[in-house]
Design an enzyme around this catalytic site. Structure first.
Site, mmCIF file in Angstrom:
data_model
loop_
_atom_site.group_PDB
_atom_site.id
_atom_site.type_symbol
_atom_site.label_atom_id
_atom_site.label_comp_id
_atom_site.label_asym_id
_atom_site.label_seq_id
_atom_site.Cartn_x
_atom_site.Cartn_y
_atom_site.Cartn_z
ATOM 1 N N ARG A 127 -38.004 50.958 56.190
ATOM 2 C CA ARG A 127 -38.363 50.615 54.809
ATOM 3 C C ARG A 127 -39.249 49.381 54.847
ATOM 4 O O ARG A 127 -38.895 48.370 55.447
ATOM 5 C CB ARG A 127 -37.137 50.312 53.955
ATOM 6 N N HIS B 108 -41.818 57.506 48.599
ATOM 7 C CA HIS B 108 -40.356 57.364 48.789
ATOM 8 C C HIS B 108 -39.765 58.761 49.032
ATOM 9 O O HIS B 108 -39.014 59.297 48.214
ATOM 10 C CB HIS B 108 -39.748 56.703 47.546
ATOM 11 N N GLN C 293 -35.921 59.755 48.890
ATOM 12 C CA GLN C 293 -35.443 59.747 47.502
ATOM 13 C C GLN C 293 -35.731 61.103 46.839
ATOM 14 O O GLN C 293 -34.945 61.581 46.009
ATOM 15 C CB GLN C 293 -36.148 58.618 46.732
ATOM 16 N N ASP D 15 -38.321 54.005 36.356
ATOM 17 C CA ASP D 15 -38.150 53.114 37.509
ATOM 18 C C ASP D 15 -38.492 51.704 37.025
ATOM 19 O O ASP D 15 -39.032 51.532 35.919
ATOM 20 C CB ASP D 15 -39.112 53.565 38.629
ATOM 21 N N CYS E 74 -34.046 55.977 39.892
ATOM 22 C CA CYS E 74 -33.756 55.818 41.327
ATOM 23 C C CYS E 74 -32.848 54.616 41.591
ATOM 24 O O CYS E 74 -32.194 54.563 42.622
ATOM 25 C CB CYS E 74 -35.053 55.715 42.117
ATOM 26 N N ARG F 34 -28.194 60.506 47.534
ATOM 27 C CA ARG F 34 -29.007 59.915 48.609
ATOM 28 C C ARG F 34 -28.304 60.112 49.956
ATOM 29 O O ARG F 34 -28.958 60.387 50.964
ATOM 30 C CB ARG F 34 -29.225 58.416 48.371
HETATM 31 N N1 NVA Z 1 -40.641 51.301 42.749
HETATM 32 C C1 NVA Z 1 -39.437 50.646 43.221
HETATM 33 C C2 NVA Z 1 -38.490 51.668 43.784
HETATM 34 C C3 NVA Z 1 -37.164 51.121 44.240
HETATM 35 C C4 NVA Z 1 -36.248 52.192 44.807
HETATM 36 C C5 NVA Z 1 -39.807 49.605 44.260
HETATM 37 O O1 NVA Z 1 -40.632 49.916 45.142
HETATM 38 O O2 NVA Z 1 -39.301 48.494 44.189
HETATM 39 N N1 CP Z 2 -33.321 53.999 45.133
HETATM 40 C C1 CP Z 2 -33.346 53.173 46.179
HETATM 41 O O1 CP Z 2 -34.127 53.332 47.116
HETATM 42 O O2 CP Z 2 -32.433 52.151 46.111
HETATM 43 P P1 CP Z 2 -32.338 50.917 47.130
HETATM 44 O O3 CP Z 2 -33.580 50.090 46.933
HETATM 45 O O4 CP Z 2 -31.087 50.205 46.749
HETATM 46 O O5 CP Z 2 -32.288 51.468 48.537
#
Ligand code: NVA
Ligand code: CP
Length: 337
Positions: free
Chosen positions: A108, A135, A138, A231, A272, A317
């Site tokens: 990540r 993502h 997800q 989101d 999410c 997930r």
């Molecule tokens: N768009 C958000 C998704 C988090 C799961 C981010 O990248 O912070």
């Molecule tokens: N939805 C998601 O990716 O959550 P986290 O950022 O907590 O992993």
């Protein structure tokens, strides 16, 4: 070759076919059933899994950890401050070292190029746990949740409201188009998906018959939707004027009035997570002080309504990450999909 998936990475949805994504969604549902019935599914016995995180995470980290353990593998968390990656050691060198010790790697972070390079140089399956662009893990959980609720994917209309240029909007638009789901992206003109992402989605939509809509018109966008999805308004690592974002995205907030605008009593709400739906967090308290706003992309009422499915989605997930890891690393007999 015993499996169409064996040894492959999941870096972005576009590297898989519609049938392969469908297989992963159905396999996730199967593994959820096994878990609920207490039936062991230790497809990764003795394997070591590296979990690389440059950005924070609750769901993705927990899902990879518990999924690894249920599959019989050993997960090892490697946070950005713990390892040399980027500071003293290149992606290529890190990938070669990790690939010699671990059987699979989750990453990540910020750059899509890094996750692609990890896969290129490590020689083991790499799973994208979120980058600035996509993502994909997800997506398997999200469309699994849609299928659980509606019994099908084709013909379902999923409307995403908010920042239409972020990783979630990109992934939902492209994956939905691959799966025959009609995806509406409802966002102000300045936050609509890039032409490149729109073109990719349009190519898939032509093949599957998805009817997509990119619009700033909330009423037109939400009408007839089966799913309203949102989101955060500011993603991890984004440096933007938050006041400006709040002003721009306020009309796109999911609330009970918007839910009514779908004209569909069975519309479900997805997110999410994490979500700004109250002032129970440090960040939310700061936003309240600075901008006088108590709720951002979704109201507390909508978040707690009977239509909301975000916690089922979060649980999924784990089941879906299990399916992705088992299919790509578990030597399963899947000769075709
Ligand atoms: N768009 C958000 C998704 C988090 C799961 C981010 O990248 O912070
Ligand atoms: N939805 C998601 O990716 O959550 P986290 O950022 O907590 O992993």
């Amino acid at each position: 070759m015993t499996s169409v998936f064996q040894g492959r990475s999941l870096l972005a949805e576009k590297y898989f076919t519609k049938e392969e994504l469908e297989y992963l969604i159905d396999f996730s549902l199967h593994l959820k059933d096994l878990k609920k019935r207490g039936i062991p599914h230790r497809y990764l016995e003795g394997k070591n899994i590296a979990l690389l995180f440059e950005k924070n995470s609750t769901r993705t980290r927990s899902a990879f950890t518990t999924a690894s353990i249920d599959l019989g593998a050993h997960p090892e968390f490697l946070g950005k401050n713990d390892i040399q990656l980027g500071k003293k050691e290149s992606v290529e060198d890190t990938a070669k070292v990790l690939g010699s010790m671990f059987d699979g790697i989750e990453f990540r972070g910020f750059s899509q190029q890094v996750v692609e390079d990890l896969a290129k140089y490590s020689g083991v399956p790499v799973w994208n746990g979120l980058t600035d662009e996509w993502h994909p893990t997800q997506m398997i959980a999200d469309f699994m949740t849609v299928k659980e609720n509606f019994g099908k994917l084709e013909g379902i209309t999923l409307t995403y409201l908010g920042d239409g240029r972020n990783n979630m909007a990109n992934s939902l638009l492209v994956t939905g188009s691959m799966l025959g789901v009609n995806v509406h992206i409802v966002a102000p003109d300045s936050l609509q998906p890039s032409q490149e992402v729109q073109d990719l989605a349009a190519k898939y939509a032509k093949e599957t018959g998805s009817k997509n809509m990119i619009t700033s018109d909330v009423d037109a966008g939400v009408k007839g939707s089966d799913v309203l999805y949102t989101d955060v308004w500011v993603s991890m690592g984004e440096e933007v004027d938050v006041a400006e974002r709040v002003k721009l995205l306020k009309p796109y907030q999911i609330n009970m009035d918007m839910l009514k605008k779908t004209g569909n009593p069975d519309t479900i709400i997805m997110h999410c997570l994490p979500a700004f739906h109250d002032t129970e967090t440090e960040n939310a308290k700061e936003f309240e002080k600075e901008f006088g706003i108590k709720e951002m992309e979704i109201t507390d009422e909508a978040f707690r309504s009977k239509n909301a499915r975000q916690f089922e989605e979060a649980e999924n997930r784990m089941h879906s990450i299990k399916a992705i890891m088992a299919a790509t690393l578990g030597n399963l007999f899947i000769p075709r999909v």
